[in-house]
Write an enzyme that holds these catalytic residues in place. Structure first.
Site, mmCIF file in Angstrom:
data_model
loop_
_atom_site.group_PDB
_atom_site.id
_atom_site.type_symbol
_atom_site.label_atom_id
_atom_site.label_comp_id
_atom_site.label_asym_id
_atom_site.label_seq_id
_atom_site.Cartn_x
_atom_site.Cartn_y
_atom_site.Cartn_z
ATOM 1 N N TRP A 1 -1.570 -13.026 -2.064
ATOM 2 C CA TRP A 1 -1.332 -11.907 -1.128
ATOM 3 C C TRP A 1 0.136 -11.506 -1.021
ATOM 4 O O TRP A 1 1.007 -12.368 -0.840
ATOM 5 C CB TRP A 1 -1.820 -12.329 0.260
ATOM 6 C CG TRP A 1 -1.435 -11.374 1.350
ATOM 7 C CD1 TRP A 1 -0.232 -11.320 2.010
ATOM 8 C CD2 TRP A 1 -2.234 -10.314 1.906
ATOM 9 N NE1 TRP A 1 -0.236 -10.298 2.931
ATOM 10 C CE2 TRP A 1 -1.457 -9.675 2.891
ATOM 11 C CE3 TRP A 1 -3.541 -9.864 1.659
ATOM 12 C CZ2 TRP A 1 -1.939 -8.603 3.646
ATOM 13 C CZ3 TRP A 1 -4.012 -8.785 2.414
ATOM 14 C CH2 TRP A 1 -3.223 -8.177 3.391
ATOM 15 N N ASP B 1 4.716 -6.356 3.110
ATOM 16 C CA ASP B 1 5.942 -5.551 3.146
ATOM 17 C C ASP B 1 7.011 -5.879 2.092
ATOM 18 O O ASP B 1 7.329 -7.045 1.883
ATOM 19 C CB ASP B 1 6.670 -5.757 4.483
ATOM 20 C CG ASP B 1 5.775 -5.695 5.678
ATOM 21 O OD1 ASP B 1 4.588 -5.416 5.533
ATOM 22 O OD2 ASP B 1 6.285 -5.959 6.785
ATOM 23 N N TRP C 1 -3.691 -12.736 4.088
ATOM 24 C CA TRP C 1 -2.439 -12.946 4.809
ATOM 25 C C TRP C 1 -2.430 -14.357 5.391
ATOM 26 O O TRP C 1 -3.457 -14.858 5.841
ATOM 27 C CB TRP C 1 -2.329 -11.894 5.927
ATOM 28 C CG TRP C 1 -0.994 -11.891 6.588
ATOM 29 C CD1 TRP C 1 0.121 -11.220 6.158
ATOM 30 C CD2 TRP C 1 -0.626 -12.567 7.788
ATOM 31 N NE1 TRP C 1 1.158 -11.459 7.014
ATOM 32 C CE2 TRP C 1 0.727 -12.269 8.019
ATOM 33 C CE3 TRP C 1 -1.294 -13.390 8.685
ATOM 34 C CZ2 TRP C 1 1.424 -12.769 9.125
ATOM 35 C CZ3 TRP C 1 -0.612 -13.889 9.769
ATOM 36 C CH2 TRP C 1 0.735 -13.585 10.003
ATOM 37 N N TRP D 1 -3.125 -2.384 6.334
ATOM 38 C CA TRP D 1 -3.734 -3.468 7.103
ATOM 39 C C TRP D 1 -5.214 -3.197 7.337
ATOM 40 O O TRP D 1 -5.595 -2.083 7.681
ATOM 41 C CB TRP D 1 -3.023 -3.649 8.461
ATOM 42 C CG TRP D 1 -1.664 -4.243 8.296
ATOM 43 C CD1 TRP D 1 -0.457 -3.618 8.491
ATOM 44 C CD2 TRP D 1 -1.354 -5.583 7.888
ATOM 45 N NE1 TRP D 1 0.574 -4.482 8.210
ATOM 46 C CE2 TRP D 1 0.054 -5.692 7.848
ATOM 47 C CE3 TRP D 1 -2.126 -6.701 7.533
ATOM 48 C CZ2 TRP D 1 0.708 -6.869 7.476
ATOM 49 C CZ3 TRP D 1 -1.477 -7.871 7.162
ATOM 50 C CH2 TRP D 1 -0.086 -7.945 7.140
#
Ligand code: FRU
Length: 495
Positions: A43, A46, A70, A310
């Site tokens: 994963w 940003d 995440w 997200w």
């Protein structure tokens, strides 16, 4: 080396091993991007620490090197000398200390006295609820070689949020820059009753920080939290770029879970306030979040964003990877808005050039040799009497991704309802023809699409997940249209 650093280094090594174990297998997945940055496994989110250090571009990113979901954040790291070919470097940061034990969250980089400094958020969960039970502090790590980073003894350098109408815990994503003889940083924040805002700090040495003011704050429909702020000067404006969460949809706007956009204004460095105009979006597609910019030695302001959203479904997770970065885009300002164009260096990727002039398109046609999955297209369309026209990409019998324009509504549309696996949806943006012409500059990669409309006046980005064999391209119009110019290149990194 101290005991603490040994611990940090061994956690980095452990994470690195986790990635190395699976990366060769993952490389075979047909959705792996050919010329965009993604992690070799697992994963990413940003972009962080985008900078130019000792003659090379560096980009770090939020990284969970143990699963395609995440999790406790590390900082992954790549570098490049041309913004096109990126070399993967060892993981730069791992959560190793009490103050960052649950994640090294987003932040930025700056060079000082020959060393590269990273400023990031240390995240600690204080309970089960990740919205309410957290403690966030700001930290520094540095490197002499741009590869191995050591966290400083004085961490955290900002150990609590300032007093005032400032939420004590949601306090993250420092973006640092130098202005005259001081360093400044902006942080993402919210008020106690959940209105997004940005905090401005000043420092002489990157270690001792003084809070100046709330630089900007939402009013109306601007969300409950502003993440990943960035402030920079561009073409006579101070620009605040940020990623607000929780805007409700309005007409064609704000249909993604979270947004990324900007306000143009003027920053008063003394009182710390930004006098600014309206919030505008940076990209009108599906998958752009947490953009970060840097200024390069040519004076260009370059932006990279996370090419995902997200809570979107990400079909590549099944193949043990998730997330990617957009292409690097050069920003300029024209008529009160940001113009984004792909950096010129990307032309190095071009192979097998093909070009056509004055092709008449009736109903729906294919053009010989115009197809593929990692390609660049540049086209100019004159719609004449047609109302709706456009093109379909990644076409097979069952799949297509449609880009179209409607002259009556003056809306450009990106439709991924039949793109293949993954989330569907439609996004729209107002566009005006330029002297009766529509100019499109399109970058297609194995599982992504970026469309620069009318020289970067509007941009739409989205992940798409077609079958590997879906490589057709079709042009269409409800009446005859002229494709007065079409260029196509296959895009590939020269190894
Ligand atoms: C933005 C963000 C940041 C945070 C990071 C954690 O996407 O939520 O605010 O630092 O991701 O991975």
């Amino acid at each position: 080396m101290t005991g603490l650093n040994n611990r940090h280094q061994s956690l980095i090594q452990k994470a690195q091993n986790s990635v190395n174990e699976v990366k060769d297998k993952i490389a075979q997945n047909h959705w792996r991007l050919q010329y965009h940055i993604s992690a070799p496994a697992y994963w990413i989110n940003d972009p962080n620490g985008f900078c130019f250090y000792k003659g090379e571009y560096h980009l770090f990113f939020q990284y969970h090197p143990y699963s395609p979901e995440w999790g406790p954040m590390h900082w992954g790291h790549v570098k490049s000398n041309d913004l096109v070919t990126w070399e993967h470097l060892p993981i730069a940061l791992a959560p190793s200390e009490d103050y960052d034990q649950d994640g090294c969250f987003s932040g930025s980089a700056i060079e000082k006295g020959g060393k590269l400094y990273l400023m990031y958020t240390g995240n600690v969960w204080t309970g089960r609820n990740h919205d309410t039970d957290l403690k966030q502090v700001q930290c520094i790590a540095f490197s002499e070689d741009g590869i191995h980073f050591e966290k400083i003894k004085q961490n955290p350098v900002i150990s609590s949020a300032p007093n005032g109408d400032i939420h004590p815990y949601h306090f993250r994503d420092p973006k640092v820059w130098k202005h005259q003889e001081n360093y400044y940083c902006v942080l993402g924040s919210r008020t106690k009753d959940h209105i997004g805002q940005i905090l401005l700090y000043r420092s002489k040495d990157l270690i001792n920080w003084e809070f100046i003011n709330v630089a900007a704050k939402g009013d109306g429909n601007l969300g409950y939290m502003w993440e990943c702020p960035d402030i920079f000067h561009l073409n006579g404006n101070d620009v605040l770029m940020m990623s607000p969460q929780g805007l409700s949809p309005q007409g064609y706007l704000y249909h993604n879970l979270h947004q990324s956009g900007y306000m143009l204004g003027e920053l008063d460095f003394e009182n710390g306030m930004l006098h600014h105009g309206e919030f505008q979006l940076l990209d009108y597609g599906f998958d752009v979040y947490a953009p970060q910019t840097m200024i390069d030695p040519h004076g260009r302001r370059i932006m990279i964003a996370w090419m995902a959203m997200w809570e979107s479904s990400m079909p590549e997770q099944e193949y043990k990877w998730a997330g990617a970065m957009t292409l690097p885009r050069e920003l300029t300002i024209k008529n009160g808005q940001i113009i984004s164009t792909p950096v010129k260096e990307l032309e190095k990727l071009r192979q097998n050039p093909l070009s056509y002039q004055n092709v008449k398109v009736k109903e729906e046609i294919e053009i010989p040799h115009v197809k593929g999955k990692s390609i660049e297209l540049k086209l100019i369309i004159v719609p004449k009497e047609a109302t709706t026209f456009g093109l379909k990409l990644r076409v097979s019998e069952k799949e297509e991704t449609v880009l179209s324009y409607n002259k009556e509504t003056e809306m450009f549309v990106f439709n991924r309802n039949k793109s293949g696996a993954g989330p569907g949806g439609v996004r729209e943006v107002p566009v005006q023809l330029l002297d009766g012409q529509l100019h499109l500059h399109i970058f297609l990669d194995s599982s992504s699409l970026e469309v620069f409309i009318n020289h970067g006046e509007k941009v739409m980005t989205g992940r798409i997940y077609p079958s590997e064999s879906a490589q057709g391209i079709r042009f269409f119009g409800d009446k005859e249209i002229d494709l007065i110019h079409l260029s196509k290149w296959d895009l590939k990194i020269n190894e």
